[in-house]
Design a protein around this motif. Structure first.
Motif, PDB file in Angstrom:
ATOM      1  N   GLY A  17       0.934  -0.928  -0.023  1.00 55.76           N
ATOM      2  CA  GLY A  17       0.034   0.040   0.103  1.00 55.76           C
ATOM      3  C   GLY A  17       1.045   1.291  -0.212  1.00 55.76           C
ATOM      4  O   GLY A  17       1.939   1.355  -0.693  1.00 55.76           O
ATOM      5  N   ASP A  18       0.677   2.290   0.799  1.00 53.93           N
ATOM      6  CA  ASP A  18       1.319   3.387   0.993  1.00 53.93           C
ATOM      7  C   ASP A  18       2.705   3.087   1.669  1.00 53.93           C
ATOM      8  O   ASP A  18       3.592   4.199   2.198  1.00 53.93           O
ATOM      9  N   ARG A  19       2.790   1.820   2.807  1.00 51.90           N
ATOM     10  CA  ARG A  19       3.801   1.668   3.559  1.00 51.90           C
ATOM     11  C   ARG A  19       5.038   1.149   3.058  1.00 51.90           C
ATOM     12  O   ARG A  19       5.071   0.149   2.126  1.00 51.90           O
ATOM     13  N   LEU A  20       6.212   1.900   3.346  1.00 50.78           N
ATOM     14  CA  LEU A  20       7.482   1.285   2.821  1.00 50.78           C
ATOM     15  C   LEU A  20       8.195   0.324   3.803  1.00 50.78           C
ATOM     16  O   LEU A  20       8.168   0.494   4.777  1.00 50.78           O
ATOM     17  N   ILE A  21       8.570  -0.640   3.021  1.00 42.82           N
ATOM     18  CA  ILE A  21       9.253  -1.918   3.785  1.00 42.82           C
ATOM     19  C   ILE A  21      10.809  -1.777   3.433  1.00 42.82           C
ATOM     20  O   ILE A  21      11.100  -1.993   2.359  1.00 42.82           O
ATOM     21  N   GLU A  22      11.443  -1.744   4.651  1.00 41.93           N
ATOM     22  CA  GLU A  22      12.763  -2.081   4.621  1.00 41.93           C
ATOM     23  C   GLU A  22      13.355  -3.491   4.539  1.00 41.93           C
ATOM     24  O   GLU A  22      12.896  -4.032   5.493  1.00 41.93           O
ATOM     25  N   LEU A  23      14.110  -3.933   3.372  1.00 43.55           N
ATOM     26  CA  LEU A  23      14.379  -5.121   3.250  1.00 43.55           C
ATOM     27  C   LEU A  23      15.936  -5.160   3.221  1.00 43.55           C
ATOM     28  O   LEU A  23      16.728  -4.204   2.792  1.00 43.55           O
ATOM     29  N   SER A  24      16.684  -6.129   3.721  1.00 43.49           N
ATOM     30  CA  SER A  24      18.054  -6.630   3.331  1.00 43.49           C
ATOM     31  C   SER A  24      17.994  -7.203   1.907  1.00 43.49           C
ATOM     32  O   SER A  24      17.220  -7.419   1.341  1.00 43.49           O
ATOM     33  N   PRO A  25      19.437  -6.891   1.342  1.00 43.71           N
ATOM     34  CA  PRO A  25      19.482  -7.353  -0.086  1.00 43.71           C
ATOM     35  C   PRO A  25      18.966  -8.810  -0.402  1.00 43.71           C
ATOM     36  O   PRO A  25      18.516  -9.168  -1.272  1.00 43.71           O
ATOM     37  N   THR A  26      19.167  -9.766   0.601  1.00 42.98           N
ATOM     38  CA  THR A  26      18.829 -10.955   0.564  1.00 42.98           C
ATOM     39  C   THR A  26      17.367 -11.094   0.676  1.00 42.98           C
ATOM     40  O   THR A  26      16.879 -11.803  -0.319  1.00 42.98           O
ATOM     41  N   GLU A  27      16.705 -10.491   1.664  1.00 40.29           N
ATOM     42  CA  GLU A  27      15.230 -10.329   1.741  1.00 40.29           C
ATOM     43  C   GLU A  27      14.544 -10.124   0.503  1.00 40.29           C
ATOM     44  O   GLU A  27      13.621 -10.665   0.058  1.00 40.29           O
ATOM     45  N   TYR A  28      15.079  -8.968  -0.241  1.00 43.05           N
ATOM     46  CA  TYR A  28      14.747  -8.361  -1.260  1.00 43.05           C
ATOM     47  C   TYR A  28      14.597  -9.398  -2.486  1.00 43.05           C
ATOM     48  O   TYR A  28      13.512  -9.599  -2.986  1.00 43.05           O
ATOM     49  N   ARG A  29      15.754 -10.079  -2.520  1.00 40.53           N
ATOM     50  CA  ARG A  29      15.743 -11.163  -3.630  1.00 40.53           C
ATOM     51  C   ARG A  29      14.802 -12.296  -3.308  1.00 40.53           C
ATOM     52  O   ARG A  29      14.152 -12.837  -4.328  1.00 40.53           O
ATOM     53  N   LEU A  30      14.697 -12.700  -2.090  1.00 35.65           N
ATOM     54  CA  LEU A  30      13.616 -13.712  -1.794  1.00 35.65           C
ATOM     55  C   LEU A  30      12.450 -13.085  -2.066  1.00 35.65           C
ATOM     56  O   LEU A  30      11.603 -13.904  -2.695  1.00 35.65           O
ATOM     57  N   LEU A  31      11.942 -11.906  -1.841  1.00 37.43           N
ATOM     58  CA  LEU A  31      10.456 -11.471  -2.140  1.00 37.43           C
ATOM     59  C   LEU A  31      10.227 -11.422  -3.566  1.00 37.43           C
ATOM     60  O   LEU A  31       9.560 -11.779  -3.947  1.00 37.43           O
ATOM     61  N   ARG A  32      11.247 -11.037  -4.371  1.00 38.37           N
ATOM     62  CA  ARG A  32      11.371 -10.798  -5.721  1.00 38.37           C
ATOM     63  C   ARG A  32      10.881 -12.072  -6.236  1.00 38.37           C
ATOM     64  O   ARG A  32      10.043 -12.462  -7.317  1.00 38.37           O
ATOM     65  N   TYR A  33      11.718 -13.141  -5.893  1.00 36.08           N
ATOM     66  CA  TYR A  33      11.300 -14.812  -6.578  1.00 36.08           C
ATOM     67  C   TYR A  33      10.074 -15.039  -6.253  1.00 36.08           C
ATOM     68  O   TYR A  33       9.415 -15.312  -7.141  1.00 36.08           O
ATOM     69  N   LEU A  34       9.546 -14.589  -4.847  1.00 36.98           N
ATOM     70  CA  LEU A  34       8.068 -15.024  -4.641  1.00 36.98           C
ATOM     71  C   LEU A  34       7.159 -14.400  -5.382  1.00 36.98           C
ATOM     72  O   LEU A  34       6.186 -14.935  -5.881  1.00 36.98           O
ATOM     73  N   LEU A  35       7.358 -13.257  -5.538  1.00 38.72           N
ATOM     74  CA  LEU A  35       6.450 -12.263  -6.450  1.00 38.72           C
ATOM     75  C   LEU A  35       6.690 -12.722  -7.749  1.00 38.72           C
ATOM     76  O   LEU A  35       5.562 -12.606  -8.542  1.00 38.72           O
ATOM     77  N   GLN A  36       7.697 -13.259  -8.443  1.00 37.56           N
ATOM     78  CA  GLN A  36       7.683 -13.503  -9.784  1.00 37.56           C
ATOM     79  C   GLN A  36       6.833 -14.975  -9.835  1.00 37.56           C
ATOM     80  O   GLN A  36       6.622 -15.101 -11.098  1.00 37.56           O
ATOM     81  N   ASN A  37       6.606 -15.593  -8.680  1.00 35.36           N
ATOM     82  CA  ASN A  37       5.773 -16.959  -8.863  1.00 35.36           C
ATOM     83  C   ASN A  37       4.688 -16.767  -8.199  1.00 35.36           C
ATOM     84  O   ASN A  37       4.232 -17.749  -7.562  1.00 35.36           O
ATOM     85  N   ALA A  38       4.183 -15.635  -7.841  1.00 33.23           N
ATOM     86  CA  ALA A  38       2.833 -15.384  -7.152  1.00 33.23           C
ATOM     87  C   ALA A  38       1.749 -16.336  -7.642  1.00 33.23           C
ATOM     88  O   ALA A  38       1.668 -16.590  -8.647  1.00 33.23           O
ATOM     89  N   GLY A  39       1.344 -16.999  -6.482  1.00 32.48           N
ATOM     90  CA  GLY A  39       0.369 -18.039  -6.824  1.00 32.48           C
ATOM     91  C   GLY A  39       0.482 -19.421  -6.905  1.00 32.48           C
ATOM     92  O   GLY A  39      -0.028 -20.204  -6.978  1.00 32.48           O
ATOM     93  N   ARG A  40       1.959 -19.506  -7.174  1.00 32.14           N
ATOM     94  CA  ARG A  40       2.436 -20.846  -7.306  1.00 32.14           C
ATOM     95  C   ARG A  40       3.487 -21.308  -6.172  1.00 32.14           C
ATOM     96  O   ARG A  40       4.233 -20.312  -5.471  1.00 32.14           O
ATOM     97  N   VAL A  41       3.368 -22.544  -5.816  1.00 34.02           N
ATOM     98  CA  VAL A  41       4.066 -22.939  -4.473  1.00 34.02           C
ATOM     99  C   VAL A  41       5.363 -23.162  -5.036  1.00 34.02           C
ATOM    100  O   VAL A  41       5.661 -23.773  -6.049  1.00 34.02           O
ATOM    101  N   VAL A  42       6.590 -22.719  -4.320  1.00 33.65           N
ATOM    102  CA  VAL A  42       7.994 -22.980  -4.625  1.00 33.65           C
ATOM    103  C   VAL A  42       8.561 -23.674  -3.290  1.00 33.65           C
ATOM    104  O   VAL A  42       8.258 -23.309  -2.065  1.00 33.65           O
ATOM    105  N   SER A  43       9.137 -24.724  -3.683  1.00 28.90           N
ATOM    106  CA  SER A  43      10.110 -25.751  -2.473  1.00 28.90           C
ATOM    107  C   SER A  43      11.205 -24.720  -2.173  1.00 28.90           C
ATOM    108  O   SER A  43      11.901 -23.687  -2.532  1.00 28.90           O
ATOM    109  N   LYS A  44      11.418 -25.246  -0.774  1.00 31.49           N
ATOM    110  CA  LYS A  44      12.753 -24.792  -0.362  1.00 31.49           C
ATOM    111  C   LYS A  44      14.124 -24.661  -1.286  1.00 31.49           C
ATOM    112  O   LYS A  44      14.888 -24.001  -1.230  1.00 31.49           O
ATOM    113  N   ALA A  45      14.223 -25.900  -1.736  1.00 33.03           N
ATOM    114  CA  ALA A  45      15.418 -26.386  -2.646  1.00 33.03           C
ATOM    115  C   ALA A  45      15.194 -25.156  -3.755  1.00 33.03           C
ATOM    116  O   ALA A  45      16.126 -24.908  -4.392  1.00 33.03           O
ATOM    117  N   GLN A  46      14.088 -25.175  -4.510  1.00 37.53           N
ATOM    118  CA  GLN A  46      13.987 -24.018  -5.677  1.00 37.53           C
ATOM    119  C   GLN A  46      14.396 -22.633  -4.991  1.00 37.53           C
ATOM    120  O   GLN A  46      15.074 -22.012  -5.645  1.00 37.53           O
TER     121      GLN A  46
END
Length: 235
Positions: free
Chosen positions: A155-184
């Motif tokens: 929304g309007d709230r800015l979220i502060e993330l570390s570089p690794t957290e950013y990459r993790l969230l980016r991967y989840l966003l790229q696969n929104a709605g799809r279950v991804v495993s820990k290995a992936q």
């Protein structure tokens, strides 16, 4: 075998921080041969000074330093706004040490004794991440990620993330709605397997939930026995 000199380092400036002169010399020599532009520091204080004066595109950082430890150096780097990737290089190999370094803003982790070829490969992988031509924005529900500004908003709230957290969230966003495993996740976010150490993923997902799911509806979900998914809750 791939010749290290054939890999495209793009003359990236690399700061090697290690108080063992033999290791520092080995890394500097190998990095230079591989096409990087390396500089060395033997204390955390010297490393912070050099970064403040000259910057770097990558930092290879030993944890055990004679003045301030590498974790504190990484913490100060992120606090001061330096976004360059940090590759921790240390004799510690416990999961908690790995997680500590990565949560503080580190991007990868190599334990001693190490192969110089592995360090160079990790260095190239980190630089490819930050130099990649990614789409400028990803969005799902009220969550938005902008790769140009490296800002994440719910929304309007800015979220502060570390570089690794950013990459993790980016991967989840790229696969929104799809279950991804820990290995992936290990393969795509860290680009290697922490010896099958799924605990790293679990701890990072816990940190990420505390930042992203501070408002309703929660978007980050565990699918027991399968992995994780970013989606709105089923009604």
């Amino acid at each position: 075998m791939t010749d290290l000199a054939d890999l495209d380092a793009g003359a990236a400036r690399v700061l090697v921080v290690d108080d063992d002169p033999r290791i520092a010399e080995l890394l500097v020599t190998t990095l230079r041969f591989a096409g990087f532009t390396p500089t060395a520091a033997d204390t955390g204080t010297q490393a912070l000074r050099l970064l403040g004066e000259h910057g770097a595109e990558l930092v290879i950082l030993d944890v055990m330093l004679p003045d301030i430890d590498g974790f504190d150096v990484a913490r100060r780097l992120r606090r001061d706004g330096h976004r360059c990737p940090v590759l921790f290089l240390t004799a510690r190999d416990a999961t908690n040490d790995k997680v500590t370094g990565l949560v503080l803003g580190g991007d990868d982790y190599v334990t001693k004794p190490f192969s110089v070829a592995e360090v160079i490969a990790r260095a190239h992988a980190l630089l490819r991440r930050v130099r990649g031509d990614a789409p400028p924005a990803l969005a799902y529900a009220d969550l938005r990620m902008d790769d140009d500004t490296h800002e994440v908003r719910r929304g309007d709230r800015l979220i502060e993330l570390s570089p690794t957290e950013y990459r993790l969230l980016r991967y989840l966003l790229q696969n929104a709605g799809r279950v991804v495993s820990k290995a992936q996740i290990l393969e795509r976010v860290w680009q290697y397997d922490f010896g099958g150490d799924a605990g790293v993923v679990e701890k990072f997902m816990s940190h990420l939930r505390k930042r992203v799911d501070v408002v309703d509806p929660p978007l980050l979900h565990t699918v027991r026995g399968f992995g994780y998914v970013l989606r709105t809750p089923a009604r």
